[in-house]
Every structure is written in C-alpha cells, then in structure tokens.
Motif scaffolding. Sequence first.
Motif, PDB file in Angstrom:
ATOM      1  N   ASP A   1       0.859  -1.127  -0.005  1.00 48.43           N
ATOM      2  CA  ASP A   1      -0.166  -0.212   0.047  1.00 48.43           C
ATOM      3  C   ASP A   1       0.685   1.212   0.059  1.00 48.43           C
ATOM      4  OD1 ASP A   1       0.940  -0.381   2.503  1.00 48.43           O
ATOM      5  OD2 ASP A   1      -0.809   0.161   3.417  1.00 48.43           O
ATOM      6  N   LYS A   2       0.091   2.475  -0.236  1.00 51.03           N
ATOM      7  CA  LYS A   2       1.006   3.680  -0.204  1.00 51.03           C
ATOM      8  C   LYS A   2       1.885   3.984   0.997  1.00 51.03           C
ATOM      9  CE  LYS A   2      -1.677   5.874  -3.648  1.00 51.03           C
ATOM     10  NZ  LYS A   2      -2.437   6.886  -4.433  1.00 51.03           N
TER      11      LYS A   2
ATOM     12  N   SER B   1       2.198  -1.239  -6.451  1.00 45.11           N
ATOM     13  CA  SER B   1       1.137  -0.517  -5.590  1.00 45.11           C
ATOM     14  C   SER B   1      -0.099  -1.341  -5.682  1.00 45.11           C
ATOM     15  CB  SER B   1       0.724   0.774  -5.745  1.00 45.11           C
ATOM     16  OG  SER B   1       1.923   1.561  -5.568  1.00 45.11           O
ATOM     17  N   LYS B   2      -0.840  -1.524  -4.592  1.00 45.46           N
ATOM     18  CA  LYS B   2      -2.185  -2.124  -4.512  1.00 45.46           C
ATOM     19  C   LYS B   2      -3.155  -1.460  -5.175  1.00 45.46           C
ATOM     20  CE  LYS B   2      -2.189  -4.736  -0.413  1.00 45.46           C
ATOM     21  NZ  LYS B   2      -2.855  -4.871   1.072  1.00 45.46           N
TER      22      LYS B   2
END
Length: 75
Positions: free
Chosen positions: A4-5, A74-75
Amino acid sequence: MKVDKKSRLIGQIFSVAFGIALAKTLYDGGFHYHAIGHEHTVTAASAPIKYYFSLLWYGLVFAVATYVGFIAKSK
C-alpha cells in the motif's frame, strides 16, 4: 508482492536513510557509535567481523527497503 502507499513511503524513507548510512560508512572507512558517553569507532582494521557484518546488514536493509519503496507494485 503488492504494497500500500504507506508501506511504499516508509520503504522509500528507509531506503534513502540506509543508502546514506551505507555510503557514509564506505566513504569514511568505518562507523561510529556512542555507548554510555564514549564514542567508539569500528573500522576494518580494528574489528573486521563487526565492520563487515554492519556493511552486510546495511546492504540487506537497503535492498529490502529499496524493493518495497521503489520496485514493488502498489495495490
């Protein structure tokens, strides 16, 4: 691996920090640390096992953080 970010940002910060620490250690030819009011210097000549283990550790954390921060999707 997808991250994730927030994990990506933390990976980028750690990557930069450990990259600087690794470069500084290689440039200075050793590293310094403080323990109970005394500064200790570790070089390849004074404590080769501790010095090379620290280089290995910095390099490993740098590689993992760089992967998580810059390479993983990234997701």
